[in-house]
Design a protein around this motif. Structure first.
Motif, mmCIF file in Angstrom:
data_model
loop_
_atom_site.group_PDB
_atom_site.id
_atom_site.type_symbol
_atom_site.label_atom_id
_atom_site.label_comp_id
_atom_site.label_asym_id
_atom_site.label_seq_id
_atom_site.Cartn_x
_atom_site.Cartn_y
_atom_site.Cartn_z
ATOM 1 N N VAL A 26 -3.916 72.997 22.700
ATOM 2 C CA VAL A 26 -2.602 72.972 23.478
ATOM 3 C C VAL A 26 -3.116 72.163 24.822
ATOM 4 O O VAL A 26 -4.152 72.376 25.470
ATOM 5 C CB VAL A 26 -1.983 74.344 23.863
ATOM 6 C CG1 VAL A 26 -2.968 75.194 24.351
ATOM 7 C CG2 VAL A 26 -0.839 74.049 24.230
ATOM 8 N N THR A 37 -2.384 71.616 28.489
ATOM 9 C CA THR A 37 -1.725 72.229 29.875
ATOM 10 C C THR A 37 -1.992 71.163 31.250
ATOM 11 O O THR A 37 -2.673 70.229 31.044
ATOM 12 C CB THR A 37 -2.491 73.683 30.178
ATOM 13 O OG1 THR A 37 -3.689 73.166 30.949
ATOM 14 C CG2 THR A 37 -2.918 74.360 28.916
ATOM 15 N N SER A 94 -6.663 70.309 28.325
ATOM 16 C CA SER A 94 -6.519 70.896 27.132
ATOM 17 C C SER A 94 -7.435 72.120 26.912
ATOM 18 O O SER A 94 -8.592 72.293 27.363
ATOM 19 C CB SER A 94 -6.729 69.687 26.024
ATOM 20 O OG SER A 94 -8.096 69.613 26.219
ATOM 21 N N TRP A 126 -2.417 79.397 30.942
ATOM 22 C CA TRP A 126 -1.446 78.823 30.764
ATOM 23 C C TRP A 126 -0.986 78.308 29.258
ATOM 24 O O TRP A 126 -0.102 78.361 28.686
ATOM 25 C CB TRP A 126 -1.406 77.437 31.631
ATOM 26 C CG TRP A 126 -0.290 76.279 31.411
ATOM 27 C CD1 TRP A 126 0.279 75.415 30.489
ATOM 28 C CD2 TRP A 126 0.609 76.345 32.543
ATOM 29 N NE1 TRP A 126 1.312 74.875 30.849
ATOM 30 C CE2 TRP A 126 1.745 75.489 32.028
ATOM 31 C CE3 TRP A 126 0.881 76.538 33.601
ATOM 32 C CZ2 TRP A 126 2.676 74.881 32.859
ATOM 33 C CZ3 TRP A 126 1.887 76.371 34.452
ATOM 34 C CH2 TRP A 126 2.792 75.497 34.225
ATOM 35 N N ALA A 127 -2.240 78.039 28.453
ATOM 36 C CA ALA A 127 -2.246 77.657 27.132
ATOM 37 C C ALA A 127 -1.778 78.946 26.326
ATOM 38 O O ALA A 127 -0.804 79.026 25.265
ATOM 39 C CB ALA A 127 -3.485 77.495 26.462
ATOM 40 N N LYS A 181 0.264 81.449 27.476
ATOM 41 C CA LYS A 181 1.534 81.527 27.850
ATOM 42 C C LYS A 181 2.452 80.401 26.844
ATOM 43 O O LYS A 181 3.526 80.741 26.365
ATOM 44 C CB LYS A 181 1.727 81.205 29.353
ATOM 45 C CG LYS A 181 3.308 81.338 29.611
ATOM 46 C CD LYS A 181 3.774 82.814 29.616
ATOM 47 C CE LYS A 181 5.162 83.073 30.014
ATOM 48 N NZ LYS A 181 5.769 84.592 30.194
ATOM 49 N N LYS A 182 1.853 79.285 26.786
ATOM 50 C CA LYS A 182 2.740 78.244 26.156
ATOM 51 C C LYS A 182 2.973 78.417 24.732
ATOM 52 O O LYS A 182 3.957 77.929 24.260
ATOM 53 C CB LYS A 182 1.933 76.758 26.598
ATOM 54 C CG LYS A 182 2.578 75.551 26.085
ATOM 55 C CD LYS A 182 1.969 74.412 26.458
ATOM 56 C CE LYS A 182 2.932 73.080 26.053
ATOM 57 N NZ LYS A 182 2.231 71.833 26.480
ATOM 58 N N ILE A 183 2.062 79.093 23.786
ATOM 59 C CA ILE A 183 1.959 79.264 22.619
ATOM 60 C C ILE A 183 2.696 80.576 22.420
ATOM 61 O O ILE A 183 2.906 80.808 21.195
ATOM 62 C CB ILE A 183 0.546 79.119 22.012
ATOM 63 C CG1 ILE A 183 -0.155 80.299 22.508
ATOM 64 C CG2 ILE A 183 -0.153 77.990 22.115
ATOM 65 C CD1 ILE A 183 -1.492 80.391 21.760
ATOM 66 N N ALA A 227 1.908 84.855 35.295
ATOM 67 C CA ALA A 227 2.405 84.104 34.120
ATOM 68 C C ALA A 227 3.385 85.063 33.233
ATOM 69 O O ALA A 227 3.788 85.076 32.265
ATOM 70 C CB ALA A 227 1.507 83.579 33.356
ATOM 71 N N LYS A 241 7.836 79.640 35.175
ATOM 72 C CA LYS A 241 8.300 78.541 34.617
ATOM 73 C C LYS A 241 6.926 77.686 33.967
ATOM 74 O O LYS A 241 5.973 77.491 34.924
ATOM 75 C CB LYS A 241 9.097 77.630 35.292
ATOM 76 C CG LYS A 241 10.406 78.475 35.905
ATOM 77 C CD LYS A 241 11.464 79.013 34.803
ATOM 78 C CE LYS A 241 12.596 79.139 35.418
ATOM 79 N NZ LYS A 241 12.838 80.367 36.191
ATOM 80 N N LEU A 242 7.039 77.316 32.784
ATOM 81 C CA LEU A 242 5.995 76.335 32.343
ATOM 82 C C LEU A 242 6.098 75.022 32.863
ATOM 83 O O LEU A 242 7.411 74.702 33.010
ATOM 84 C CB LEU A 242 5.923 76.408 30.866
ATOM 85 C CG LEU A 242 5.168 77.936 30.372
ATOM 86 C CD1 LEU A 242 5.380 77.740 28.685
ATOM 87 C CD2 LEU A 242 3.803 77.783 30.485
#
Length: 269
Positions: free
Chosen positions: A31, A33, A37, A74-75, A77-79, A200, A268-269
């Motif tokens: 992923v 970020t 990555s 961050w990764a 959270k993003k997934i 996060a 917020k991402l």
């Protein structure tokens, strides 16, 4: 199969915990970020999809002060991860916390020096002051405690983790100072990971394993081999705690950790 379930649970494996084969149907993914990555593995367990990141890399090639903590969190959270179970190898400042014991950290003292410890450094993301009165998710810690006790595993339900910059071990003088400040354990990785997870708005708890006594506590010089010897001897117990805790997790349950930035409009991402 992976992909049929949302990924709501993540494991960040510390020293010695690099093997994602505790999961089924393991796949590699990546992923992107804003911080770089992140490669991670995802697999199934107990009807849940679990993301797995080895904190130091799969071959223990990333030093504590060079870990990209911002990218890792961050990764996750993003997934879609809501809950992070982290592991850590620690040195003990407290003779009651013996080699091979597990400790559920409840506080930390930050002695790091050069790390990025926030997602909020001004500019577009503004400045945020996150509350860390209870740095580690209380609900998650309770689940881990219950699982460990049910399996007859020695676990301490408190512990102040002193985080140092590393990668060197600490001096006896530093350890004496940390003990006077109220530290029970010393390690090199839990900060800023725990702080970023709270920013996060994720539930986060660390299962620390005592792998050595800190400098000056033991009469013997510290060696990296000692850390791995104790870790290897107790890895199966650690996996048992992790996997049985996952069985108990209800990722739909409401938790204040997931509303930590409510007054700022949320993360917020």
């Amino acid at each position: 199969m992976v992909g049929e379930n949302m990924i709501h649970i993540g494991i960040i494996g510390g020293t010695g915990v690099y093997d994602p084969n505790i999961l089924e149907n393991v796949q590699q993914d990546e992923v992107l970020t804003p911080y770089g990555s992140v490669s991670y593995k995802v697999g199934d367990f107990a009807g849940k999809s679990i993301a797995f990141i080895p904190r130091h890399g799969s071959k223990h090639s990333i030093a504590p002060h060079l870990i990209n903590y911002q990218a890792n969190i961050w990764a996750m959270k993003k997934i879609g991860v809501k809950i992070i179970l982290a592991t850590a190898a620690v040195g003990s400042l407290n003779l009651d916390m013996k080699l091979g014991d597990f400790v559920l950290i409840d506080q930390f003292i930050d002695f790091t020096k050069n790390r990025k410890s926030t997602f909020y450094e001004g500019g577009k993301r503004k400045v945020v002051h996150v509350d860390l009165t209870t740095p580690y998710c209380s609900a998650l810690r309770k689940k881990i405690l219950a699982v460990a006790q049910e399996n007859g595993i020695v676990v301490h339900n408190y512990g102040t983790y002193v985080c140092t910059e590393g990668p060197r071990f600490e001096t006896p003088a530093e350890i004496r100072m940390f003990a006077k400040f109220g530290g029970h354990l010393v390690g090199m990785t839990n900060v800023p990971e725990v702080v970023l997870a709270r920013e996060a708005e994720m539930c986060y708890a660390t299962i620390a394993m005592v792998t050595n006594y800190a400098a000056g506590i033991s009469s013997q010089p510290l060696t990296y081999g000692e850390v791995f010897h104790v870790m290897n001897a107790n890895t199966e117990k650690l996996k048992k705690v992790l996997m049985n805790t996952i069985k108990c997790i209800d990722f739909e349950a409401d938790c204040s950790c997931q509303q930590a930035l409510k007054e700022y409009g949320g993360f917020k991402l």
